[in-house]
Design a protein around this motif. Structure first.
Motif, PDB file in Angstrom:
ATOM      1  N   GLU A   1       0.871  -1.262  -0.117  1.00 14.10           N
ATOM      2  CA  GLU A   1       0.061  -0.068   0.006  1.00 14.10           C
ATOM      3  C   GLU A   1       0.573   1.240  -0.111  1.00 14.10           C
ATOM      4  O   GLU A   1       0.262   2.310  -0.212  1.00 14.10           O
ATOM      5  CB  GLU A   1      -1.075  -0.011   1.273  1.00 14.10           C
ATOM      6  N   ARG A   2       2.110   1.347   0.363  1.00 18.24           N
ATOM      7  CA  ARG A   2       3.019   2.249   0.315  1.00 18.24           C
ATOM      8  C   ARG A   2       3.222   2.747  -1.238  1.00 18.24           C
ATOM      9  O   ARG A   2       3.717   3.682  -1.525  1.00 18.24           O
ATOM     10  CB  ARG A   2       4.357   2.244   1.027  1.00 18.24           C
ATOM     11  N   LYS A   3       3.536   1.445  -1.956  1.00 12.02           N
ATOM     12  CA  LYS A   3       3.840   1.654  -3.467  1.00 12.02           C
ATOM     13  C   LYS A   3       2.620   2.008  -4.318  1.00 12.02           C
ATOM     14  O   LYS A   3       2.932   2.513  -5.443  1.00 12.02           O
ATOM     15  CB  LYS A   3       4.558   0.412  -3.760  1.00 12.02           C
ATOM     16  N   ALA A   4       1.402   1.605  -3.957  1.00 12.32           N
ATOM     17  CA  ALA A   4       0.340   1.374  -4.771  1.00 12.32           C
ATOM     18  C   ALA A   4      -0.119   2.861  -5.323  1.00 12.32           C
ATOM     19  O   ALA A   4      -0.217   3.055  -6.597  1.00 12.32           O
ATOM     20  CB  ALA A   4      -0.836   0.753  -4.111  1.00 12.32           C
ATOM     21  N   PRO A   5       0.002   3.921  -4.653  1.00 15.55           N
ATOM     22  CA  PRO A   5      -0.218   5.215  -5.052  1.00 15.55           C
ATOM     23  C   PRO A   5       0.659   5.820  -6.241  1.00 15.55           C
ATOM     24  O   PRO A   5       0.097   6.174  -7.321  1.00 15.55           O
ATOM     25  CB  PRO A   5      -0.324   6.024  -3.888  1.00 15.55           C
ATOM     26  N   GLN A   6       2.018   5.377  -5.948  1.00 16.45           N
ATOM     27  CA  GLN A   6       3.105   5.722  -7.033  1.00 16.45           C
ATOM     28  C   GLN A   6       2.749   4.902  -8.554  1.00 16.45           C
ATOM     29  O   GLN A   6       2.594   5.408  -9.323  1.00 16.45           O
ATOM     30  CB  GLN A   6       4.425   5.637  -6.618  1.00 16.45           C
ATOM     31  N   ALA A   7       2.332   3.518  -8.130  1.00 16.01           N
ATOM     32  CA  ALA A   7       2.146   2.539  -9.187  1.00 16.01           C
ATOM     33  C   ALA A   7       0.844   3.042  -9.981  1.00 16.01           C
ATOM     34  O   ALA A   7       1.013   3.176 -11.227  1.00 16.01           O
ATOM     35  CB  ALA A   7       2.069   1.414  -8.702  1.00 16.01           C
ATOM     36  N   GLU A   8      -0.134   3.485  -9.372  1.00 18.37           N
ATOM     37  CA  GLU A   8      -1.293   4.069 -10.113  1.00 18.37           C
ATOM     38  C   GLU A   8      -0.804   5.177 -10.789  1.00 18.37           C
ATOM     39  O   GLU A   8      -1.541   5.262 -11.903  1.00 18.37           O
ATOM     40  CB  GLU A   8      -2.585   4.307  -9.079  1.00 18.37           C
ATOM     41  N   ASP A   9      -0.066   6.159 -10.478  1.00 19.94           N
ATOM     42  CA  ASP A   9       0.337   7.432 -11.331  1.00 19.94           C
ATOM     43  C   ASP A   9       1.220   6.769 -12.609  1.00 19.94           C
ATOM     44  O   ASP A   9       1.121   7.091 -13.677  1.00 19.94           O
ATOM     45  CB  ASP A   9       1.340   8.213 -10.522  1.00 19.94           C
ATOM     46  N   VAL A  10       2.130   6.014 -12.551  1.00 17.63           N
ATOM     47  CA  VAL A  10       3.006   5.162 -13.462  1.00 17.63           C
ATOM     48  C   VAL A  10       1.961   4.544 -14.535  1.00 17.63           C
ATOM     49  O   VAL A  10       2.040   4.797 -15.717  1.00 17.63           O
ATOM     50  CB  VAL A  10       3.976   4.292 -12.899  1.00 17.63           C
ATOM     51  N   TYR A  11       1.278   3.981 -13.701  1.00 21.54           N
ATOM     52  CA  TYR A  11       0.267   3.073 -14.815  1.00 21.54           C
ATOM     53  C   TYR A  11      -0.595   3.908 -15.651  1.00 21.54           C
ATOM     54  O   TYR A  11      -0.751   3.764 -16.645  1.00 21.54           O
ATOM     55  CB  TYR A  11      -0.637   2.129 -14.013  1.00 21.54           C
ATOM     56  N   ARG A  12      -1.266   5.070 -14.930  1.00 17.98           N
ATOM     57  CA  ARG A  12      -2.034   6.039 -15.779  1.00 17.98           C
ATOM     58  C   ARG A  12      -1.141   6.606 -16.903  1.00 17.98           C
ATOM     59  O   ARG A  12      -1.773   6.745 -18.003  1.00 17.98           O
ATOM     60  CB  ARG A  12      -2.628   7.164 -14.800  1.00 17.98           C
ATOM     61  N   GLU A  13      -0.009   7.235 -16.565  1.00 21.35           N
ATOM     62  CA  GLU A  13       0.804   7.745 -17.656  1.00 21.35           C
ATOM     63  C   GLU A  13       1.198   6.586 -18.726  1.00 21.35           C
ATOM     64  O   GLU A  13       1.003   7.309 -20.000  1.00 21.35           O
ATOM     65  CB  GLU A  13       2.084   8.037 -16.839  1.00 21.35           C
ATOM     66  N   TYR A  14       1.519   5.435 -18.525  1.00 24.18           N
ATOM     67  CA  TYR A  14       1.690   4.512 -19.366  1.00 24.18           C
ATOM     68  C   TYR A  14       0.568   4.048 -20.402  1.00 24.18           C
ATOM     69  O   TYR A  14       0.702   3.396 -21.431  1.00 24.18           O
ATOM     70  CB  TYR A  14       2.801   3.347 -18.719  1.00 24.18           C
ATOM     71  N   SER A  15      -0.597   3.959 -19.460  1.00 28.84           N
ATOM     72  CA  SER A  15      -1.705   3.514 -20.404  1.00 28.84           C
ATOM     73  C   SER A  15      -2.471   4.560 -21.017  1.00 28.84           C
ATOM     74  O   SER A  15      -3.340   4.302 -21.921  1.00 28.84           O
ATOM     75  CB  SER A  15      -2.618   2.899 -19.370  1.00 28.84           C
ATOM     76  N   THR A  16      -1.962   5.916 -20.911  1.00 31.24           N
ATOM     77  CA  THR A  16      -2.930   7.088 -21.652  1.00 31.24           C
ATOM     78  C   THR A  16      -1.685   7.649 -22.925  1.00 31.24           C
ATOM     79  O   THR A  16      -2.328   8.166 -23.884  1.00 31.24           O
ATOM     80  CB  THR A  16      -3.134   8.103 -20.770  1.00 31.24           C
ATOM     81  N   ARG A  17      -0.641   7.424 -22.560  1.00 36.36           N
ATOM     82  CA  ARG A  17       0.451   8.093 -23.628  1.00 36.36           C
ATOM     83  C   ARG A  17       0.326   7.496 -25.042  1.00 36.36           C
ATOM     84  O   ARG A  17      -0.159   6.051 -24.897  1.00 36.36           O
ATOM     85  CB  ARG A  17       1.769   8.268 -23.000  1.00 36.36           C
ATOM     86  N   GLU A  18       0.936   8.050 -26.123  1.00 33.57           N
ATOM     87  CA  GLU A  18       0.698   7.365 -27.144  1.00 33.57           C
ATOM     88  C   GLU A  18       1.243   5.846 -27.225  1.00 33.57           C
ATOM     89  O   GLU A  18       0.684   5.224 -28.106  1.00 33.57           O
ATOM     90  CB  GLU A  18       1.429   7.968 -28.194  1.00 33.57           C
ATOM     91  N   LYS A  19       2.369   5.722 -26.684  1.00 31.57           N
ATOM     92  CA  LYS A  19       2.843   4.478 -26.580  1.00 31.57           C
ATOM     93  C   LYS A  19       1.713   3.390 -26.146  1.00 31.57           C
ATOM     94  O   LYS A  19       1.732   1.868 -26.579  1.00 31.57           O
ATOM     95  CB  LYS A  19       4.075   4.031 -25.919  1.00 31.57           C
ATOM     96  N   ARG A  20       1.169   3.584 -25.117  1.00 29.75           N
ATOM     97  CA  ARG A  20       0.241   2.590 -24.547  1.00 29.75           C
ATOM     98  C   ARG A  20       0.730   1.023 -24.186  1.00 29.75           C
ATOM     99  O   ARG A  20       0.152   0.286 -24.804  1.00 29.75           O
ATOM    100  CB  ARG A  20      -1.082   2.560 -25.401  1.00 29.75           C
ATOM    101  N   ASP A  21       1.809   1.392 -23.401  1.00 29.60           N
ATOM    102  CA  ASP A  21       2.623  -0.010 -23.292  1.00 29.60           C
ATOM    103  C   ASP A  21       2.423  -0.611 -22.098  1.00 29.60           C
ATOM    104  O   ASP A  21       3.274  -1.474 -21.660  1.00 29.60           O
ATOM    105  CB  ASP A  21       4.125   0.168 -23.709  1.00 29.60           C
ATOM    106  N   ALA A  22       1.188  -0.419 -21.178  1.00 26.73           N
ATOM    107  CA  ALA A  22       0.882  -1.171 -20.175  1.00 26.73           C
ATOM    108  C   ALA A  22       0.008  -2.455 -20.673  1.00 26.73           C
ATOM    109  O   ALA A  22      -0.998  -2.083 -21.294  1.00 26.73           O
ATOM    110  CB  ALA A  22       0.094  -0.289 -19.369  1.00 26.73           C
TER     111      ALA A  22
END
Length: 166
Positions: free
Chosen positions: A117-138
């Motif tokens: 749970e300490r890492k989950a908020p940061q992971a959610e930010d990373v996931y959001r970034e990588y799932s929305t950008r052009e590359k969409r590589d999540a």
């Protein structure tokens, strides 16, 4: 020791890569997991399969195929358990949600990835970034066995999301 169902699927299941889609950024963060969404939410359901499904029964099966890039997707929805290994149990949308091209909504069995749970908020930010950008590589690595699906890892490119956290 007896294996629980999830362990059995993780040990013996077939591995598939499912592309993810961006989640609603306003979805409030829930603590120990990252909210994830499968990219595909509709799949073909033939008129014959629709009849078999009937008005009441909405539990069906999603047949999995793999595209030329190695990503899994739902090829079609069926009313009865397929004879192949590559399927998962799902809830299929009501018949009035059927589109003109014969596709119907289905529920993907995984919508969260549990982690520290300490890492989950940061992971959610990373996931959001990588799932929305052009590359969409999540994408998620899941295992499927006898219609059951368990998530193994949430991936960004070729690395687990955990590798992106400080």
């Amino acid at each position: 020791a007896l294996m629980n169902a999830n362990e059995r699927v993780l040990k013996h299941g077939i591995t598939y890569k499912f592309k993810t889609a961006p989640v609603d950024p306003y979805d409030i963060f829930r603590g120990r997991y990252v909210a994830i969404r499968n990219e595909q939410s509709m799949a073909p359901l033939t008129a014959e399969e629709n009849k078999k499904l009937g008005q009441k029964k909405r539990i069906g099966y999603a047949v999995i195929a793999v595209d030329q890039d190695g990503y899994a997707y739902v090829e079609r929805l069926v009313a009865e358990k397929p004879q192949t290994e590559n399927y998962f149990k799902t809830t299929i949308g009501y018949s009035y949600s059927m589109t003109a091209d014969g596709t119907r909504y289905f529920k993907f069995p995984i919508d969260r990835y549990y982690m520290n749970e300490r890492k989950a908020p940061q992971a959610e930010d990373v996931y959001r970034e990588y799932s929305t950008r052009e590359k969409r590589d999540a994408y998620m690595l899941v295992r499927v066995l006898d219609g059951e699906m368990v998530i193994e890892r949430l991936m960004i490119g070729s690395a687990p999301i955990e590798d992106y956290l400080k």
